[in-house]
Design a protein around this motif. Structure first.
Motif, PDB file in Angstrom:
ATOM      1  N   MET A  58      -2.035   3.391  17.538  1.00 26.42           N
ATOM      2  CA  MET A  58      -3.376   3.680  17.108  1.00 26.42           C
ATOM      3  C   MET A  58      -3.423   4.054  15.626  1.00 26.42           C
ATOM      4  O   MET A  58      -4.283   3.595  14.893  1.00 26.42           O
ATOM      5  CB  MET A  58      -3.941   4.807  17.983  1.00 26.42           C
ATOM      6  N   TYR A  59      -2.498   4.921  15.177  1.00 31.51           N
ATOM      7  CA  TYR A  59      -2.451   5.337  13.775  1.00 31.51           C
ATOM      8  C   TYR A  59      -2.297   4.125  12.855  1.00 31.51           C
ATOM      9  O   TYR A  59      -2.999   4.012  11.850  1.00 31.51           O
ATOM     10  CB  TYR A  59      -1.310   6.341  13.552  1.00 31.51           C
ATOM     11  N   HIS A  60      -1.408   3.214  13.205  1.00 31.25           N
ATOM     12  CA  HIS A  60      -1.178   2.029  12.369  1.00 31.25           C
ATOM     13  C   HIS A  60      -2.437   1.177  12.270  1.00 31.25           C
ATOM     14  O   HIS A  60      -2.741   0.635  11.203  1.00 31.25           O
ATOM     15  CB  HIS A  60      -0.011   1.206  12.925  1.00 31.25           C
ATOM     16  N   ARG A  61      -3.156   1.060  13.351  1.00 22.61           N
ATOM     17  CA  ARG A  61      -4.413   0.290  13.358  1.00 22.61           C
ATOM     18  C   ARG A  61      -5.458   0.943  12.439  1.00 22.61           C
ATOM     19  O   ARG A  61      -6.180   0.260  11.729  1.00 22.61           O
ATOM     20  CB  ARG A  61      -4.936   0.162  14.779  1.00 22.61           C
ATOM     21  N   ILE A  62      -5.529   2.254  12.447  1.00 18.13           N
ATOM     22  CA  ILE A  62      -6.470   2.975  11.582  1.00 18.13           C
ATOM     23  C   ILE A  62      -6.119   2.757  10.111  1.00 18.13           C
ATOM     24  O   ILE A  62      -6.993   2.482   9.284  1.00 18.13           O
ATOM     25  CB  ILE A  62      -6.485   4.484  11.929  1.00 18.13           C
ATOM     26  N   VAL A  63      -4.838   2.849   9.775  1.00 19.07           N
ATOM     27  CA  VAL A  63      -4.409   2.641   8.386  1.00 19.07           C
ATOM     28  C   VAL A  63      -4.711   1.212   7.948  1.00 19.07           C
ATOM     29  O   VAL A  63      -5.250   0.986   6.861  1.00 19.07           O
ATOM     30  CB  VAL A  63      -2.910   2.967   8.213  1.00 19.07           C
ATOM     31  N   ALA A  64      -4.387   0.234   8.779  1.00 17.79           N
ATOM     32  CA  ALA A  64      -4.659  -1.170   8.432  1.00 17.79           C
ATOM     33  C   ALA A  64      -6.153  -1.394   8.215  1.00 17.79           C
ATOM     34  O   ALA A  64      -6.560  -2.087   7.272  1.00 17.79           O
ATOM     35  CB  ALA A  64      -4.128  -2.096   9.522  1.00 17.79           C
ATOM     36  N   SER A  65      -6.976  -0.787   9.055  1.00 17.52           N
ATOM     37  CA  SER A  65      -8.427  -0.908   8.911  1.00 17.52           C
ATOM     38  C   SER A  65      -8.896  -0.294   7.595  1.00 17.52           C
ATOM     39  O   SER A  65      -9.755  -0.847   6.899  1.00 17.52           O
ATOM     40  CB  SER A  65      -9.111  -0.238  10.094  1.00 17.52           C
ATOM     41  N   GLN A  84      -9.335 -11.120  -0.339  1.00 13.63           N
ATOM     42  CA  GLN A  84      -9.328 -11.440   1.088  1.00 13.63           C
ATOM     43  C   GLN A  84      -7.968 -11.045   1.645  1.00 13.63           C
ATOM     44  O   GLN A  84      -6.954 -11.678   1.333  1.00 13.63           O
ATOM     45  CB  GLN A  84      -9.583 -12.931   1.305  1.00 13.63           C
ATOM     46  N   VAL A  85      -7.951 -10.014   2.449  1.00 16.98           N
ATOM     47  CA  VAL A  85      -6.702  -9.530   3.042  1.00 16.98           C
ATOM     48  C   VAL A  85      -6.291 -10.484   4.149  1.00 16.98           C
ATOM     49  O   VAL A  85      -7.034 -10.713   5.096  1.00 16.98           O
ATOM     50  CB  VAL A  85      -6.867  -8.097   3.584  1.00 16.98           C
ATOM     51  N   GLU A  86      -5.094 -11.042   4.017  1.00 13.38           N
ATOM     52  CA  GLU A  86      -4.585 -11.962   5.027  1.00 13.38           C
ATOM     53  C   GLU A  86      -3.659 -11.270   6.013  1.00 13.38           C
ATOM     54  O   GLU A  86      -3.627 -11.641   7.183  1.00 13.38           O
ATOM     55  CB  GLU A  86      -3.884 -13.140   4.347  1.00 13.38           C
ATOM     56  N   ASP A  87      -2.888 -10.307   5.537  1.00 11.39           N
ATOM     57  CA  ASP A  87      -1.960  -9.587   6.407  1.00 11.39           C
ATOM     58  C   ASP A  87      -1.845  -8.142   5.965  1.00 11.39           C
ATOM     59  O   ASP A  87      -1.830  -7.858   4.764  1.00 11.39           O
ATOM     60  CB  ASP A  87      -0.553 -10.205   6.358  1.00 11.39           C
ATOM     61  N   VAL A  88      -1.733  -7.253   6.934  1.00  9.78           N
ATOM     62  CA  VAL A  88      -1.429  -5.841   6.687  1.00  9.78           C
ATOM     63  C   VAL A  88      -0.391  -5.438   7.720  1.00  9.78           C
ATOM     64  O   VAL A  88      -0.612  -5.607   8.921  1.00  9.78           O
ATOM     65  CB  VAL A  88      -2.670  -4.933   6.825  1.00  9.78           C
ATOM     66  N   VAL A  89       0.715  -4.909   7.254  1.00 11.89           N
ATOM     67  CA  VAL A  89       1.765  -4.416   8.146  1.00 11.89           C
ATOM     68  C   VAL A  89       1.956  -2.941   7.831  1.00 11.89           C
ATOM     69  O   VAL A  89       2.146  -2.569   6.670  1.00 11.89           O
ATOM     70  CB  VAL A  89       3.090  -5.183   7.930  1.00 11.89           C
ATOM     71  N   VAL A  90       1.892  -2.111   8.853  1.00 13.89           N
ATOM     72  CA  VAL A  90       1.997  -0.665   8.679  1.00 13.89           C
ATOM     73  C   VAL A  90       3.169  -0.154   9.502  1.00 13.89           C
ATOM     74  O   VAL A  90       3.356  -0.567  10.650  1.00 13.89           O
ATOM     75  CB  VAL A  90       0.693   0.044   9.131  1.00 13.89           C
ATOM     76  N   SER A  91       3.940   0.754   8.903  1.00 13.55           N
ATOM     77  CA  SER A  91       4.999   1.424   9.663  1.00 13.55           C
ATOM     78  C   SER A  91       5.053   2.889   9.254  1.00 13.55           C
ATOM     79  O   SER A  91       4.529   3.271   8.210  1.00 13.55           O
ATOM     80  CB  SER A  91       6.357   0.738   9.436  1.00 13.55           C
ATOM     81  N   GLY A  92       5.689   3.679  10.079  1.00 13.40           N
ATOM     82  CA  GLY A  92       5.835   5.098   9.779  1.00 13.40           C
ATOM     83  C   GLY A  92       4.711   5.933  10.356  1.00 13.40           C
ATOM     84  O   GLY A  92       3.885   5.453  11.127  1.00 13.40           O
ATOM     85  N   VAL A 143       3.042   0.509   3.885  1.00 11.79           N
ATOM     86  CA  VAL A 143       2.083  -0.562   4.132  1.00 11.79           C
ATOM     87  C   VAL A 143       2.477  -1.757   3.279  1.00 11.79           C
ATOM     88  O   VAL A 143       2.748  -1.611   2.079  1.00 11.79           O
ATOM     89  CB  VAL A 143       0.641  -0.128   3.767  1.00 11.79           C
ATOM     90  N   ALA A 144       2.504  -2.926   3.879  1.00 14.64           N
ATOM     91  CA  ALA A 144       2.728  -4.170   3.146  1.00 14.64           C
ATOM     92  C   ALA A 144       1.505  -5.056   3.352  1.00 14.64           C
ATOM     93  O   ALA A 144       0.997  -5.160   4.481  1.00 14.64           O
ATOM     94  CB  ALA A 144       3.983  -4.876   3.648  1.00 14.64           C
ATOM     95  N   THR A 145       1.037  -5.659   2.267  1.00  9.01           N
ATOM     96  CA  THR A 145      -0.139  -6.518   2.361  1.00  9.01           C
ATOM     97  C   THR A 145       0.145  -7.875   1.725  1.00  9.01           C
ATOM     98  O   THR A 145       0.980  -8.004   0.836  1.00  9.01           O
ATOM     99  CB  THR A 145      -1.370  -5.920   1.645  1.00  9.01           C
ATOM    100  N   ARG A 146      -0.588  -8.861   2.201  1.00  9.85           N
ATOM    101  CA  ARG A 146      -0.682 -10.165   1.536  1.00  9.85           C
ATOM    102  C   ARG A 146      -2.174 -10.396   1.350  1.00  9.85           C
ATOM    103  O   ARG A 146      -2.936 -10.389   2.318  1.00  9.85           O
ATOM    104  CB  ARG A 146      -0.065 -11.286   2.371  1.00  9.85           C
ATOM    105  N   VAL A 147      -2.578 -10.580   0.089  1.00 10.08           N
ATOM    106  CA  VAL A 147      -3.994 -10.649  -0.243  1.00 10.08           C
ATOM    107  C   VAL A 147      -4.260 -11.865  -1.121  1.00 10.08           C
ATOM    108  O   VAL A 147      -3.531 -12.123  -2.070  1.00 10.08           O
ATOM    109  CB  VAL A 147      -4.444  -9.364  -0.984  1.00 10.08           C
ATOM    110  N   ARG A 148      -5.315 -12.585  -0.791  1.00 11.19           N
ATOM    111  CA  ARG A 148      -5.762 -13.713  -1.611  1.00 11.19           C
ATOM    112  C   ARG A 148      -6.821 -13.183  -2.571  1.00 11.19           C
ATOM    113  O   ARG A 148      -7.746 -12.488  -2.160  1.00 11.19           O
ATOM    114  CB  ARG A 148      -6.335 -14.825  -0.734  1.00 11.19           C
ATOM    115  N   ILE A 182       2.851  -0.382  -0.387  1.00 10.60           N
ATOM    116  CA  ILE A 182       2.149   0.882  -0.581  1.00 10.60           C
ATOM    117  C   ILE A 182       2.868   1.956   0.233  1.00 10.60           C
ATOM    118  O   ILE A 182       3.194   1.733   1.404  1.00 10.60           O
ATOM    119  CB  ILE A 182       0.680   0.776  -0.109  1.00 10.60           C
ATOM    120  N   ALA A 183       3.110   3.082  -0.394  1.00  9.11           N
ATOM    121  CA  ALA A 183       3.673   4.234   0.311  1.00  9.11           C
ATOM    122  C   ALA A 183       2.605   5.322   0.337  1.00  9.11           C
ATOM    123  O   ALA A 183       1.899   5.535  -0.658  1.00  9.11           O
ATOM    124  CB  ALA A 183       4.935   4.741  -0.380  1.00  9.11           C
ATOM    125  N   MET A 184       2.495   5.980   1.485  1.00  9.10           N
ATOM    126  CA  MET A 184       1.498   7.034   1.654  1.00  9.10           C
ATOM    127  C   MET A 184       2.140   8.265   2.271  1.00  9.10           C
ATOM    128  O   MET A 184       3.102   8.160   3.031  1.00  9.10           O
ATOM    129  CB  MET A 184       0.361   6.556   2.556  1.00  9.10           C
TER     130      MET A 184
END
Length: 160
Positions: free
Chosen positions: A1-8, A70-78, A85-90, A109-111
């Motif tokens: 759930m936390y990872h989904r909130i951060v990605a959002s 345009q965010v294509e991918d967001v990967v969250v860990s921790g 957080v790693a992103t791929r953005v157009r 991104i580190a948070m």
């Protein structure tokens, strides 16, 4: 759930920036942070102060107004105390000659406790440099300016 909130939240922040409201991104920085955009051009460099980061965003949007992300991918860990957080953005923006700047960038991104401590941006610098060269050829001298750093922001604040 936390990872989904951060990605959002990451996606929502890029939507805000696309709407010209980049201040929320700056407000999300921790008191001590690193914001690094790789390359050797007017948008490159490393910043550690909100003053320098604000100047960088202002320059970015002067050079490439009406930029969309345009965010294509967001990967969250921790977890909240150490989130990665790693992103791929157009990214896309109109250029003065009627063409469009189109590129893709990756960010790391580190948070810590919902505050950003690091941003490292890797963009295809050849494509970006071509866009900056086109802007300079159209009379936008700032497209070939020196990168904004903490020292240049301090100097600008001191001069007024």
């Amino acid at each position: 759930m936390y990872h989904r909130i951060v990605a959002s939240k990451v996606r929502a922040t890029f939507d805000e920036i696309s709407a010209g409201r980049w201040e929320a991104m700056v407000d999300g920085m921790a008191p001590r942070f690193t914001y690094r955009f790789y390359g050797e051009h007017a948008l490159s460099g490393e910043r550690h102060t909100t003053a320098a980061l604000r100047l960088w965003w202002q320059r970015s949007l002067r050079l490439l107004p009406n930029t969309t992300f345009q965010v294509e991918d967001v990967v969250v860990s921790g977890w909240p105390w150490s989130t990665k957080v790693a992103t791929r953005v157009r990214v896309s923006a109109p250029l003065p000659d009627g063409t469009r700047y189109e590129n893709v960038f990756m960010q790391f991104i580190a948070m810590r406790w919902a505050r950003i401590t690091e941003v490292h941006t890797l963009e295809d610098t050849v494509v970006l440099q071509r866009a900056l060269d086109a802007l300079a050829a159209a009379g936008v001298a700032e497209a070939h300016a020196e990168p904004i750093t903490d020292a240049s922001a301090e100097h600008r604040a001191a001069v007024g």
